[in-house]
Design an enzyme around this catalytic site. Structure first.
Site, PDB file in Angstrom:
ATOM      1  N   GLU C   8       8.819 -24.048  57.757  1.00 56.34           N
ATOM      2  CA  GLU C   8       9.527 -24.990  58.635  1.00 56.34           C
ATOM      3  C   GLU C   8      10.906 -25.221  58.034  1.00 56.34           C
ATOM      4  OE1 GLU C   8       7.611 -28.678  59.816  1.00 56.34           O
ATOM      5  OE2 GLU C   8       9.576 -29.546  60.261  1.00 56.34           O
ATOM      6  N   PHE C  25      22.280 -37.724  61.545  1.00 56.67           N
ATOM      7  CA  PHE C  25      20.914 -38.024  61.106  1.00 56.67           C
ATOM      8  C   PHE C  25      20.813 -38.347  59.622  1.00 56.67           C
ATOM      9  CE2 PHE C  25      20.128 -35.277  64.845  1.00 56.67           C
ATOM     10  CZ  PHE C  25      19.584 -36.274  65.637  1.00 56.67           C
ATOM     11  N   HIS C 150       8.306 -28.574  66.463  1.00 53.32           N
ATOM     12  CA  HIS C 150       9.188 -29.444  65.675  1.00 53.32           C
ATOM     13  C   HIS C 150       9.316 -30.797  66.363  1.00 53.32           C
ATOM     14  CE1 HIS C 150      11.047 -26.511  62.847  1.00 53.32           C
ATOM     15  NE2 HIS C 150      10.568 -25.672  63.734  1.00 53.32           N
ATOM     16  N   ASP C 275      10.847 -27.936  54.790  1.00 50.98           N
ATOM     17  CA  ASP C 275      11.684 -28.679  55.739  1.00 50.98           C
ATOM     18  C   ASP C 275      13.130 -28.734  55.239  1.00 50.98           C
ATOM     19  OD1 ASP C 275      12.308 -29.929  58.079  1.00 50.98           O
ATOM     20  OD2 ASP C 275      11.165 -31.751  57.721  1.00 50.98           O
TER      21      ASP C 275
END
Lengths: 335, 335, 335, 335
Positions: C8, C25, C150, C275
């Site tokens: 991921e 973010f 996701h 991630d």
């Protein structure tokens, strides 16, 4: 769960009773029940298997068996007799039973030969991790046999030295595990598994304490102090689990211990077993069917309950036993 | 974690070295390091405690100590000497150290008397679960003393009978646990804890295998077969944990084993310890500070790391040690 | 551990930055670092992979990607552009990288076509469990593609209705999981996995809460109240794990949660992931290399760290990626 | 286990049925059973408590209760009526029942006043983590009240936006947890617990997913990105468990999830509950009595089953309820 296979399950023959009276290991007055259960294969035993979803049992000649007979010739004769007798029993229902061969082990070469004669997986009680027994381990490895290590009572001297004043601890509550973990680790650290990399050792009771102490065992096996310890210097005891060491759940029906063992040594290193008739078939199966499920996932559950043993003992997938792996769905009785 | 307390930490005196050379238990060439670490209290040891957040250590006279001296009078003299000597060391830094009294144990009455003289917690090595030792246990219970059970090497006969051919297993990798779990369960099943309900027994190495097999131990302690086993008939071995039985983490720095033990016997039954100098202070503390956290919750973490021992040995909260419980927040070094 | 595969792992293209500024973010002032890490494939990223034992990464176009572009035609064009661009990047080092295809998903038929064009595993962001999307799932299943789901930010209306007054919860701390578990269970309970039994769904963050609540989810999916729920009546949500549902460790580096998930859904249902760049490669790898080991056994450890993904996405074992399973021994850096 | 206390147990009054028909939440044809069980206190409910070792229940007015009535005045009247009515019921058997006060929550000041009028622990359904509700939280804290947070159905708009096409997920299988974990974490991160350090929040279903994701929640609560998040900067969400946050087992009868929660948030943070009549009393108690035991130790088992709630709600130890802690031995029905 349907389709369960159990592999630390005992039986005996009438000729063995005088040598080894099961009654002495149980409460006064209950010996005859135990004796009857040990002698029986196709009657009460099979009925309980049917009632509890046990598809198949691998039988072992009850400890100490031939290893409890001091005379070498008599022990070897007893082993041959037991093996012939169980072969006949298995032949009556080979889709429900197989047997580990009983071995006298007084003479490693003869034990190896008996193992070859039986063409079969060897029965444990092997406390011998020294080089002279390599002839036996070699035969077992060549046969692709897995050796199931059973605990046995201590001898009189050890019993007197260590367990007097606390005799109740010398047996299944503690002494069996204390002695068997010593012998298993003796085999590993003396390099037997390294010399015979196809050899597989099986033992019960959720691993005879070893999984819980694996970190400490490896941490403390002091190669600086014992530079001549034969085990491969680039391996840990931990490394043998799932490849050459396997455990069963026999007689230790603890979900929390099982969950720990799954993490520590891997679900593929563990197989369901009961320890009948020293344990009750319904009790073991109620534990497995109602208490373990669904605390572990269905794949590991099905593999431990049935499929793993078919990889460890692949001969079971062939004639005459012809056992096949099952899916979680096929094993689940909720359908 | 700040404020850690450790309680299976060894020391010795020069007079003991001829009787018990620590060098024989470690790799050739490293014995002098170990000897120096055992003799030292306020120098390297304290420095490492400061560097690793260890607030306090309870010292034990290194095994076998006085119990390794065959002559009763010499053993008793050695015990008195050791206890006087450690009292003096503790007095130099009572907010950082306390000590378990060393006991010769040859003569239970004398051991009881020495325990009283020290007015203090008794040091283990007590392999005696028979009625004649009740005089000792009685004294320990009256003092509110907790007895820490240390493993010790097997004697020559046992070593020869069981461990020859696999001597590396006779010590901390396996033999210590196998012998100590027998003695602890001997004490429990012989009813010592029932006769002295204020007595507390402590042992290390994450419980010497016992927590993992607790289900099986209780399941297999066969009262039908051994109707005269003295332990109370309405109790299980499980029931004594957290009330009279307590374990430490010494020398078994496995997070998974710790997590299992928390479930099986309860966080309040467990206390942090190192086993210095047989284990490294930084290694044990890196494990505790960086690996255990945050796999267990902060309350159990702080209690195991510090607070539990203050309930088990409440005298530590009084003068001259004056230790106080700390909150998770006070112990956390992230602030 | 050597040979780790992570799946991921995000990247982006300059053309996407105006549509989706990663800087919004993260903390003010750190956006440019994140942007650079997303744009980079062969420089800092590869260097960190080398330094931390990450053998291979499967890249995903960063969320919301094409699904964040309201205009259908523009979104589809962006998806084609991204897929062409990443194909070129992967071609430069196919033994180190592969990519999930980015899909606009505005038009299920077009998404299916783009998935076919890429001949490759589909990238998630599919919140669509209704029958009209079957054309997409069908294509994915026919390709043997696994779809990685996701999380993405909530839309303005949902954000205002549910997260105003607590906006910090709307993202990776909670909102991502709350929305994604709804969509995954929507797909399962609407029967998508039943209609396409070869379809595999992957999701990260140790399962978006689902493993912990699996008992309750199955217990409470009320077929009496909702008789038309399409999921097969003879299956539980639990049954899909390890067969059609798989999770990764991305962004949830908790050993205790991992150990729980191993028990609940099986080690074969779990794959290591990071991630990146929302998580640090060294942090994730220190966790995996130093903290997880040895709390789980080496076989499950190696399978989760590397081998499982080769079964879930078998195309990775072929040219040009040519990844092969490794043994615990080959992966261990202690040799 | 004898002496169990359960605290997420629902009841209702006939006047509430028109506003909130329980029948709409269950399978067609079973609504009247549920309605009868909700209306009953002293008949079937008490009988089942007696049969299953449930010593005491704390009753909550069934959700959405007064909070489901749009008109503020009617809602407040309904709350007063419900509270008066349950007071009368409790008075008939105060050694078996207590009740959380029902609160309309439309007007925080009025809710606070009603809470004071009831002199009692407040009933949850408080989705309000904004400063204007501080007047309510202040009152709860001053009363030493613990507030039990119940999930409730989503409103029409949210249901349409998020759950259409998958309505079966909007309730106890998933939606309840997804909404409640948002509200609980909203309360924590908005600093309510910091402003009222004596306030305690209770919630059911093994923690509404939060324990499993605790590492990730704390890891991802991005103070860099949200510098004005009110929660104390020197605390983690983890830190509030066992001090101001407590969970119950209601409706999530998973031993593995319970064992995980014990490790992650501590046994002292967890209390047994059922969620009657949405769950069956015998089912919950068979799980607790036969499946949980002996997978956790007896001290934690007894504390979770009974004693913890007496520390969280100490008023239960006083007249008229007069509940006392019990020892593991007193609770065990094997004696």
């Amino acid at each position: 769960m349907l389709g369960k296979i159990a592999l630390e399950e005992c039986w005996t023959i009438p000729e063995e009773l005088s040598n080894n009276d099961p009654g002495k290991f149980v409460a006064s007055g209950t010996g005859s029940r135990l004796t009857n259960e040990l002698l029986d294969v196709h009657d009460m035993r099979l009925k309980q298997m049917d009632e509890n979803g046990v598809d198949f049992m691998i039988l072992s000649f009850v400890a100490p068996g031939c290893q409890g007979i001091p005379d070498k010739a008599k022990a070897e004769a007893q082993a041959r007799l037991a093996n012939d007798r169980i072969e006949a029993e298995v032949a009556k229902a080979p889709t429900r039973f197989a047997a580990f061969a009983a071995l006298s082990m007084h003479d490693p070469a003869q034990a190896a030969e008996e193992l070859r004669r039986c063409g079969e997986d060897g029965n444990g009680m092997l406390y011998f991790d020294q080089p002279e027994y390599d002839v036996f381990w070699k035969a077992a490895a060549e046969l692709g046999a897995a050796v199931y290590m059973h605990p046995r009572p201590s001898n009189e001297l050890i019993h007197k030295l260590m367990w007097e004043g606390r005799p109740w601890l010398d047996f299944s509550a503690l002494g069996y595990a204390d002695r068997l973990n010593m012998h298993i680790l003796g085999i590993v650290t003396n390099g037997v598994l390294d010399r015979f990399p196809k050899l597989k050792i099986l033992f019960g009771h959720m691993g005879e304490h070893i999984p819980y102490d694996l970190y400490r065992i490896d941490h403390k096996l002091d190669r600086g102090r014992f530079p001549n310890m034969p085990m491969r210097k680039d391996k840990l005891v931990r490394d043998y689990f799932g490849e050459q060491l396997f455990i069963t759940t026999s007689g230790h029906f603890s979900t929390s211990a099982l969950m720990f063992a799954i993490g520590e040594i891997g679900a593929h290193s563990i197989m369901f077993s009961i320890d009948y008739p020293f344990e009750s078939i319904p009790n073991a199966c109620v534990w497995w069917d109602d208490h373990v499920w669904p605390n572990i996932n269905q794949h590991d559950y099905t593999n431990i309950g049935r499929n793993n043993v078919l990889k460890v003992l692949p001969r079971l997938t062939e004639e005459p036993h012809n056992l096949k792996p099952m899916t979680p769905r096929q094993c689940e009785d909720r359908f």
